[in-house]
Design a protein around this motif. Structure first.
Motif, PDB file in Angstrom:
ATOM      1  N   ALA A 144       0.804  -1.053  -0.025  1.00 36.56           N
ATOM      2  CA  ALA A 144      -0.023   0.072  -0.090  1.00 36.56           C
ATOM      3  C   ALA A 144       0.952   1.296  -0.133  1.00 36.56           C
ATOM      4  N   GLY A 145       0.516   2.219  -0.955  1.00 35.72           N
ATOM      5  CA  GLY A 145       1.294   3.474  -0.983  1.00 35.72           C
ATOM      6  C   GLY A 145       0.717   4.444   0.160  1.00 35.72           C
ATOM      7  N   VAL A 146       1.731   5.172   0.701  1.00 33.23           N
ATOM      8  CA  VAL A 146       1.324   6.370   1.555  1.00 33.23           C
ATOM      9  C   VAL A 146       2.095   7.433   0.965  1.00 33.23           C
ATOM     10  N   ASN A 147       1.376   8.268   0.854  1.00 33.08           N
ATOM     11  CA  ASN A 147       1.622   9.591   0.067  1.00 33.08           C
ATOM     12  C   ASN A 147       0.920  10.847   0.671  1.00 33.08           C
ATOM     13  N   ARG A 148       0.326  10.755   1.706  1.00 33.02           N
ATOM     14  CA  ARG A 148      -0.123  11.804   2.402  1.00 33.02           C
ATOM     15  C   ARG A 148      -0.251  11.587   4.139  1.00 33.02           C
ATOM     16  N   ILE A 149      -0.029  12.740   4.625  1.00 30.46           N
ATOM     17  CA  ILE A 149      -0.406  12.797   6.235  1.00 30.46           C
ATOM     18  C   ILE A 149      -1.687  13.620   6.167  1.00 30.46           C
ATOM     19  N   GLU A 150      -2.630  13.232   7.183  1.00 34.12           N
ATOM     20  CA  GLU A 150      -3.911  14.088   7.544  1.00 34.12           C
ATOM     21  C   GLU A 150      -4.061  14.149   8.702  1.00 34.12           C
ATOM     22  N   PHE A 151      -4.840  15.156   9.192  1.00 32.12           N
ATOM     23  CA  PHE A 151      -5.277  15.564  10.553  1.00 32.12           C
ATOM     24  C   PHE A 151      -6.637  15.274  10.542  1.00 32.12           C
ATOM     25  N   SER A 152      -7.208  14.426  11.321  1.00 31.71           N
ATOM     26  CA  SER A 152      -8.563  14.087  11.418  1.00 31.71           C
ATOM     27  C   SER A 152      -8.993  14.393  12.950  1.00 31.71           C
ATOM     28  N   ARG A 153      -9.988  15.348  12.927  1.00 30.45           N
ATOM     29  CA  ARG A 153     -10.675  15.583  14.127  1.00 30.45           C
ATOM     30  C   ARG A 153     -11.777  14.689  14.406  1.00 30.45           C
ATOM     31  N   VAL A 154     -11.786  13.844  15.558  1.00 28.51           N
ATOM     32  CA  VAL A 154     -12.815  12.927  15.992  1.00 28.51           C
ATOM     33  C   VAL A 154     -13.854  13.664  16.257  1.00 28.51           C
ATOM     34  N   CYS A 155     -15.269  13.378  15.395  1.00 22.98           N
ATOM     35  CA  CYS A 155     -16.575  13.960  15.909  1.00 22.98           C
ATOM     36  C   CYS A 155     -17.489  12.981  16.263  1.00 22.98           C
ATOM     37  N   GLU A 156     -18.694  13.596  17.117  1.00 26.73           N
ATOM     38  CA  GLU A 156     -19.730  12.750  17.299  1.00 26.73           C
ATOM     39  C   GLU A 156     -20.148  11.766  16.361  1.00 26.73           C
ATOM     40  N   ASN A 157     -20.234  12.023  15.235  1.00 26.94           N
ATOM     41  CA  ASN A 157     -20.741  11.081  14.207  1.00 26.94           C
ATOM     42  C   ASN A 157     -19.832  10.659  13.291  1.00 26.94           C
ATOM     43  N   GLY A 158     -18.263  10.425  13.419  1.00 27.59           N
ATOM     44  CA  GLY A 158     -17.314  10.468  12.557  1.00 27.59           C
ATOM     45  C   GLY A 158     -16.216  11.066  12.769  1.00 27.59           C
ATOM     46  N   TYR A 159     -15.532  11.769  11.807  1.00 24.61           N
ATOM     47  CA  TYR A 159     -14.434  12.557  11.717  1.00 24.61           C
ATOM     48  C   TYR A 159     -14.473  13.690  10.581  1.00 24.61           C
ATOM     49  N   GLU A 160     -13.581  14.482  10.750  1.00 18.07           N
ATOM     50  CA  GLU A 160     -13.181  15.617   9.901  1.00 18.07           C
ATOM     51  C   GLU A 160     -12.073  15.687   9.616  1.00 18.07           C
ATOM     52  N   ILE A 161     -11.616  15.808   8.379  1.00 14.31           N
ATOM     53  CA  ILE A 161     -10.290  16.039   7.851  1.00 14.31           C
ATOM     54  C   ILE A 161      -9.928  17.535   7.947  1.00 14.31           C
ATOM     55  N   ILE A 162      -9.227  18.192   8.836  1.00 11.32           N
ATOM     56  CA  ILE A 162      -9.009  19.507   8.778  1.00 11.32           C
ATOM     57  C   ILE A 162      -7.913  20.197   8.264  1.00 11.32           C
ATOM     58  N   ASP A 163      -6.909  19.297   8.002  1.00 10.82           N
ATOM     59  CA  ASP A 163      -5.533  19.642   7.361  1.00 10.82           C
ATOM     60  C   ASP A 163      -4.949  18.436   6.841  1.00 10.82           C
ATOM     61  N   GLY A 164      -3.715  18.783   5.920  1.00  8.24           N
ATOM     62  CA  GLY A 164      -3.009  17.609   5.494  1.00  8.24           C
ATOM     63  C   GLY A 164      -1.687  17.977   4.832  1.00  8.24           C
ATOM     64  N   LEU A 165      -0.831  17.288   4.477  1.00 14.12           N
ATOM     65  CA  LEU A 165       0.428  17.426   4.130  1.00 14.12           C
ATOM     66  C   LEU A 165       0.752  16.335   3.231  1.00 14.12           C
ATOM     67  N   ALA A 166       1.152  16.686   1.860  1.00 20.62           N
ATOM     68  CA  ALA A 166       1.488  15.675   0.846  1.00 20.62           C
ATOM     69  C   ALA A 166       2.939  15.244   1.149  1.00 20.62           C
ATOM     70  N   LEU A 167       3.286  13.882   1.014  1.00 17.91           N
ATOM     71  CA  LEU A 167       4.585  13.464   1.178  1.00 17.91           C
ATOM     72  C   LEU A 167       5.393  13.763   0.065  1.00 17.91           C
ATOM     73  N   LEU A 168       6.654  13.924  -0.005  1.00 15.68           N
ATOM     74  CA  LEU A 168       7.586  14.244  -1.098  1.00 15.68           C
ATOM     75  C   LEU A 168       7.577  12.851  -2.347  1.00 15.68           C
ATOM     76  N   GLY A 169       7.361  13.367  -3.520  1.00 13.93           N
ATOM     77  CA  GLY A 169       7.592  12.429  -4.449  1.00 13.93           C
ATOM     78  C   GLY A 169       6.499  11.191  -4.463  1.00 13.93           C
ATOM     79  N   PRO A 170       6.692  10.446  -5.566  1.00 13.18           N
ATOM     80  CA  PRO A 170       6.203   9.030  -5.782  1.00 13.18           C
ATOM     81  C   PRO A 170       6.619   8.252  -4.504  1.00 13.18           C
ATOM     82  N   CYS A 171       5.550   7.032  -4.451  1.00 13.78           N
ATOM     83  CA  CYS A 171       6.012   6.028  -3.573  1.00 13.78           C
ATOM     84  C   CYS A 171       7.289   5.242  -3.999  1.00 13.78           C
ATOM     85  N   VAL A 172       8.201   5.258  -3.126  1.00 16.32           N
ATOM     86  CA  VAL A 172       9.499   4.274  -3.519  1.00 16.32           C
ATOM     87  C   VAL A 172       9.786   3.162  -2.611  1.00 16.32           C
TER      88      VAL A 172
END
Length: 172
Positions: A144-172
């Motif tokens: 599985a490729g990992v190409n992004r980091i995200e910040f996810s707030r836990v909410c009453e009915n799930g989650y909300e992505i509030i920010d993110g960061l792309a990792l550099l380059g393609p998966c190696v």
């Protein structure tokens, strides 16, 4: 609670959803997985500072692959998970955060308690071991490729992505 997650590529997420579907009757309406591995669950009171730290600390990290190698039950939390092999990049991401914020992480993401996984099914009322055997019958290890980091707030009915960061380059 604010989670830092390693976001999986779509191909891996689709594969995990296929594995999950094997536990349900054909045509059943099931909730799809948001393919990720939780790196840290922040419980402190300065989310903005935490996100800024993480984005600075992880800014130079390259995209990478992990290898899912088994499906298993985690009895303590009543879940069936896909577990990746420990890898240097995945461990590095977790350690970067835990070294700075150990006291503000929940018990599952502190250095000693962290076990990387992707939750497939939560079901305290289910026979998880039987379901897991069924899922394992159709499972074979995959990358599985990992190409992004995200910040996810836990909410009453799930989650909300509030920010993110792309990792550099393609998966190696």
């Amino acid at each position: 609670m604010l989670c830092v997650i390693a976001k999986l590529d779509q191909k891996a997420t689709d594969r995990l959803n296929e594995i999950k579907r094997t536990a349900y009757p054909a045509g059943a309406d099931i909730k799809t997985i948001y393919g990720h591995i939780t790196l840290a669950a922040y419980t402190g009171d300065d989310e903005q500072r935490f996100v800024c730290f993480c984005k600075r600390a992880l800014a130079d990290v390259s995209a990478f692959y992990i290898r899912y190698h088994k499906i298993e039950v985690l009895d303590e939390t009543s879940i069936i998970v896909a577990a990746p092999e420990m890898s240097e990049p995945l461990t590095f991401l977790h350690q970067c955060i835990a070294e700075e914020y150990e006291d503000d992480l929940d018990r599952w993401t502190k250095r000693e308690g962290w076990y990387p996984h992707t939750t497939l099914i939560y079901g305290p009322q289910l026979d998880l071991h039987s379901i897991c055997r069924q899922m394992t019958d159709s499972f074979s290890p995959f990358e599985a490729g990992v190409n992004r980091i995200e910040f996810s707030r836990v909410c009453e009915n799930g989650y909300e992505i509030i920010d993110g960061l792309a990792l550099l380059g393609p998966c190696v």
